[in-house]
Design a protein around this motif. Structure first.
Motif, mmCIF file in Angstrom:
data_model
loop_
_atom_site.group_PDB
_atom_site.id
_atom_site.type_symbol
_atom_site.label_atom_id
_atom_site.label_comp_id
_atom_site.label_asym_id
_atom_site.label_seq_id
_atom_site.Cartn_x
_atom_site.Cartn_y
_atom_site.Cartn_z
ATOM 1 N N THR A 183 31.788 25.626 24.425
ATOM 2 C CA THR A 183 32.378 26.705 24.960
ATOM 3 C C THR A 183 33.882 26.631 25.270
ATOM 4 O OG1 THR A 183 30.487 27.212 26.402
ATOM 5 C CG2 THR A 183 32.512 28.375 27.242
ATOM 6 N N ALA A 184 34.703 27.519 24.821
ATOM 7 C CA ALA A 184 36.121 27.436 24.929
ATOM 8 C C ALA A 184 36.594 27.464 26.450
ATOM 9 C CB ALA A 184 37.102 28.543 24.335
ATOM 10 N N ASP A 185 37.670 26.947 26.625
ATOM 11 C CA ASP A 185 38.283 26.883 27.979
ATOM 12 C C ASP A 185 38.260 28.056 28.631
ATOM 13 O OD1 ASP A 185 39.857 24.780 29.740
ATOM 14 O OD2 ASP A 185 40.809 26.798 29.864
ATOM 15 N N PRO A 186 38.299 28.485 29.820
ATOM 16 C CA PRO A 186 38.298 29.525 30.644
ATOM 17 C C PRO A 186 39.619 30.318 30.534
ATOM 18 C CG PRO A 186 37.602 28.033 32.176
ATOM 19 C CD PRO A 186 37.856 27.364 30.966
ATOM 20 N N SER A 187 40.547 29.589 30.196
ATOM 21 C CA SER A 187 42.074 30.292 29.754
ATOM 22 C C SER A 187 42.016 30.700 28.504
ATOM 23 C CB SER A 187 42.957 29.159 29.971
ATOM 24 O OG SER A 187 42.670 28.323 28.924
ATOM 25 N N MET A 188 40.968 30.619 27.574
ATOM 26 C CA MET A 188 40.942 30.983 26.425
ATOM 27 C C MET A 188 40.062 32.474 26.371
ATOM 28 S SD MET A 188 42.650 29.354 24.352
ATOM 29 C CE MET A 188 42.165 29.651 22.797
ATOM 30 N N GLN A 189 39.092 32.671 27.357
ATOM 31 C CA GLN A 189 38.225 33.592 27.301
ATOM 32 C C GLN A 189 38.757 34.987 27.284
ATOM 33 O OE1 GLN A 189 35.091 32.985 26.225
ATOM 34 N NE2 GLN A 189 35.053 30.738 26.633
ATOM 35 N N PRO A 190 38.471 36.052 26.580
ATOM 36 C CA PRO A 190 39.385 37.340 26.736
ATOM 37 C C PRO A 190 38.542 38.086 27.878
ATOM 38 C CG PRO A 190 38.332 36.950 24.426
ATOM 39 C CD PRO A 190 37.916 35.757 25.381
ATOM 40 N N GLY A 191 37.244 37.847 28.241
ATOM 41 C CA GLY A 191 36.842 38.314 29.349
ATOM 42 C C GLY A 191 36.122 37.447 30.495
ATOM 43 N N ASP A 192 35.890 37.892 31.655
ATOM 44 C CA ASP A 192 35.092 36.899 32.662
ATOM 45 C C ASP A 192 33.689 36.859 32.986
ATOM 46 O OD1 ASP A 192 35.069 39.221 34.439
ATOM 47 O OD2 ASP A 192 37.061 38.641 35.247
ATOM 48 N N GLY A 193 33.175 38.245 32.350
ATOM 49 C CA GLY A 193 31.743 38.405 32.613
ATOM 50 C C GLY A 193 31.554 39.181 33.680
ATOM 51 N N GLY A 194 32.081 39.731 34.311
ATOM 52 C CA GLY A 194 31.834 40.291 35.818
ATOM 53 C C GLY A 194 32.428 41.479 36.061
ATOM 54 N N TRP A 195 31.862 42.408 36.729
ATOM 55 C CA TRP A 195 32.215 43.571 37.355
ATOM 56 C C TRP A 195 33.393 43.322 38.402
ATOM 57 C CZ3 TRP A 195 31.158 48.647 35.336
ATOM 58 C CH2 TRP A 195 29.878 48.597 34.484
ATOM 59 N N GLY A 196 34.298 44.162 38.557
ATOM 60 C CA GLY A 196 35.185 43.883 39.521
ATOM 61 C C GLY A 196 36.212 45.066 39.668
ATOM 62 N N PHE A 197 37.348 45.189 40.696
ATOM 63 C CA PHE A 197 37.863 46.296 40.697
ATOM 64 C C PHE A 197 39.313 45.944 41.266
ATOM 65 C CE2 PHE A 197 36.097 45.530 44.845
ATOM 66 C CZ PHE A 197 36.997 45.392 45.823
ATOM 67 N N VAL A 198 40.321 46.463 40.735
ATOM 68 C CA VAL A 198 41.794 46.216 41.351
ATOM 69 C C VAL A 198 42.475 47.234 41.961
ATOM 70 C CG1 VAL A 198 44.025 45.767 40.091
ATOM 71 C CG2 VAL A 198 41.976 45.509 38.665
ATOM 72 N N LEU A 199 43.188 46.974 43.004
ATOM 73 C CA LEU A 199 43.692 47.655 43.943
ATOM 74 C C LEU A 199 45.206 47.339 43.875
ATOM 75 C CD1 LEU A 199 41.911 47.331 47.338
ATOM 76 C CD2 LEU A 199 41.738 49.214 45.350
#
Length: 351
Positions: A183-199
Motif C-alpha cells: 500500500t502506498a503512503d497515505p500522502s500518495m492516495q488520491p482518495g481517503d475512502g470515506g464520505w464527508g462534507f466541507v464547510l
C-alpha cells in the motif's frame, strides 16, 4: 447588472482547501488541496468601487499545485537525514461554479492526482500513483446581494465529498526480503475512502484605492474512522489507514498595481493541516497529523473574462504531533516529510 465590468482587484486562494475546493490526502504535506480563487471579485477598472457584479453564470477553474516534500520533521524539529524520502506531487483540480442568482451558486470540484515517492523504509521502493480524487458537490451563497455599497461581502459554502478517489493504491516494494505489492503512503492516495462534507467561508472588504483585505477558510469533516486499507505498519493501532479531517485558512491583503489594469499583488498567511483528532467520529488507525503555517505571496491578473492567479506559499512553521495510536500506546512520536514551498496556479474563465 448588465455591466460586464468586475468588482475588485483581488488575489485569493483555496481551498478552504475544500470549501469550494477539496481536501483529501494526508501525510508528507498537511493537506492536498487546490484553491478556488475569488475571481468574481477581480477589479479590472481604475475607479475602485464602481465596478458592477459579473453577469456571467458559468465559471470554470483549472487549478494546479506542485510540491516536493523532502524535509524530515518530528514534532517541530527538523532532523537531518543522509537519505531523505522524496515525495513529489502534482494535484490538478477542475472546478465548476454555476450562478443561479446574484447570491446563490452551485459548485463542484473534480481533483486529479499524480505523484511519486521514493520510500527508503519498509516496504521500500519507488511508488507511482495517478488517479481521480474525491469529488465534491455543493452550493455557495453570498450573505449580502452583490454588488454591495460598502465594497465588502461574505460567502458561505457547503459541499458533500464523495469517495470517488482510489484509497488503496499500491506499488512494487521490498518487504521482508520479497518483492510485494504494498500500500502506498497515505500522502500518495488520491482518495481517503470515506464520505464527508466541507464547510467554508470567504470574505473581502475594500480598504482604499484598489486595495482589499480578504479572509477565507474551509474544513473537511470525515466522520468515518478507518477505511479498511492495510498500511503495512507494525506499530500498535496503525495497521489500517485512518480517514482524516483536513483544514485550510488564509488571510491577507491584495493591492492593485498602479497604471496596470487588472493586475493585483497579494501577501498573506496560510495555515493548513491534518488534526490529531477529527471533530466528528473516532480517529484511530494510521495517520500523520501535521500543520503548516506559510507566508502566502501571489498575484492575480484579470483579462476580460479570464483570471490568472499564482501563489507561492513558503513554509514558516511545520509540526508533526503524535497521532491517537501513538498517544494511546506511548510509542515514539512519528515523522513526516514537509515541503519548503508550494506553487499554486489557477486559471478561471467566465462563460
Amino acid at each position: 447588472m448588465k455591466n460586464k465590468k468586475q468588482l475588485c482587484s483581488f488575489f485569493a486562494l483555496v481551498a478552504l482547501v475544500c470549501v469550494s475546493g477539496r481536501a483529501i490526502a494526508q501525510g508528507c504535506v498537511a493537506a492536498h488541496s487546490n484553491q478556488r480563487p475569488i475571481d468574481q471579485l477581480v477589479r479590472s477598472d481604475e475607479g475602485g468601487s464602481g465596478s458592477m457584479w459579473s453577469i456571467h453564470n458559468l465559471t470554470v477553474d483549472i487549478g494546479y499545485r506542485v510540491f516536493n516534500s523532502n524535509k524530515y520533521f518530528q514534532g517541530t524539529n527538523e532532523i537531518a537525514r543522509p537519505t531523505a524520502v522524496e515525495n513529489h506531487q502534482n494535484i490538478f483540480d477542475i472546478g465548476v461554479q454555476y450562478r443561479v442568482s446574484p447570491r446563490w451558486s452551485f459548485i463542484a470540484d473534480v481533483p486529479v492526482y499524480n505523484g511519486t515517492r521514493n520510500q527508503i523504509y519498509p516496504p521500500s521502493g519507488i511508488y507511482q500513483v495517478s488517479g481521480l480524487g474525491d469529488i465534491t458537490l455543493g452550493a455557495q451563497a453570498w450573505i449580502f446581494r452583490p454588488p454591495t455599497e460598502n465594497g465588502g461581502n461574505i460567502a458561505v459554502s457547503a459541499s458533500l465529498k464523495l469517495p470517488t478517489g482510489i484509497d488503496n493504491a499500491t506499488g512494487s516494494a521490498l518487504y521482508q526480503g520479497k518483492i510485494i505489492k504494498a500500500t502506498a503512503d497515505p500522502s500518495m492516495q488520491p482518495g481517503d475512502g470515506g464520505w464527508g462534507f466541507v464547510l467554508g467561508s470567504q470574505a473581502y472588504k475594500s480598504l482604499w484605492r484598489r486595495s482589499d483585505v480578504y479572509i477565507e477558510g474551509q474544513y473537511l469533516f470525515n466522520p468515518e474512522d478507518t477505511n479498511g486499507v492495510r498500511s503495512f505498519r507494525s506499530q500498535p493501532g496503525q495497521g489500517i489507514l485512518s480517514v482524516t479531517d483536513q483544514y485550510l485558512f488564509r488571510a491577507g491583503l491584495s493591492q492593485g498595481v498602479p497604471k496596470v489594469r487588472g493586475l493585483a499583488l497579494g501577501l498573506g498567511m496560510r495555515s493548513e493541516g491534518v488534526p490529531v483528532r477529527d471533530l466528528l467520529g473516532d480517529s484511530n488507525g494510521f495517520r500523520r497529523p501535521g500543520s503548516i503555517i506559510s507566508l502566502d505571496p501571489g498575484l492575480m491578473y484579470n483579462f476580460r473574462t479570464t483570471v490568472l492567479s499564482i501563489n507561492g506559499p513558503w513554509a514558516l512553521y511545520r509540526n508533526r504531533p503524535p497521532s491517537v495510536p501513538e498517544i494511546q500506546h506511548h510509542t515514539t512520536n512519528g515523522d513526516a516529510f514537509f515541503a519548503d514551498y508550494t506553487v499554486i496556479v489557477s486559471l478561471s474563465h467566465h462563460f
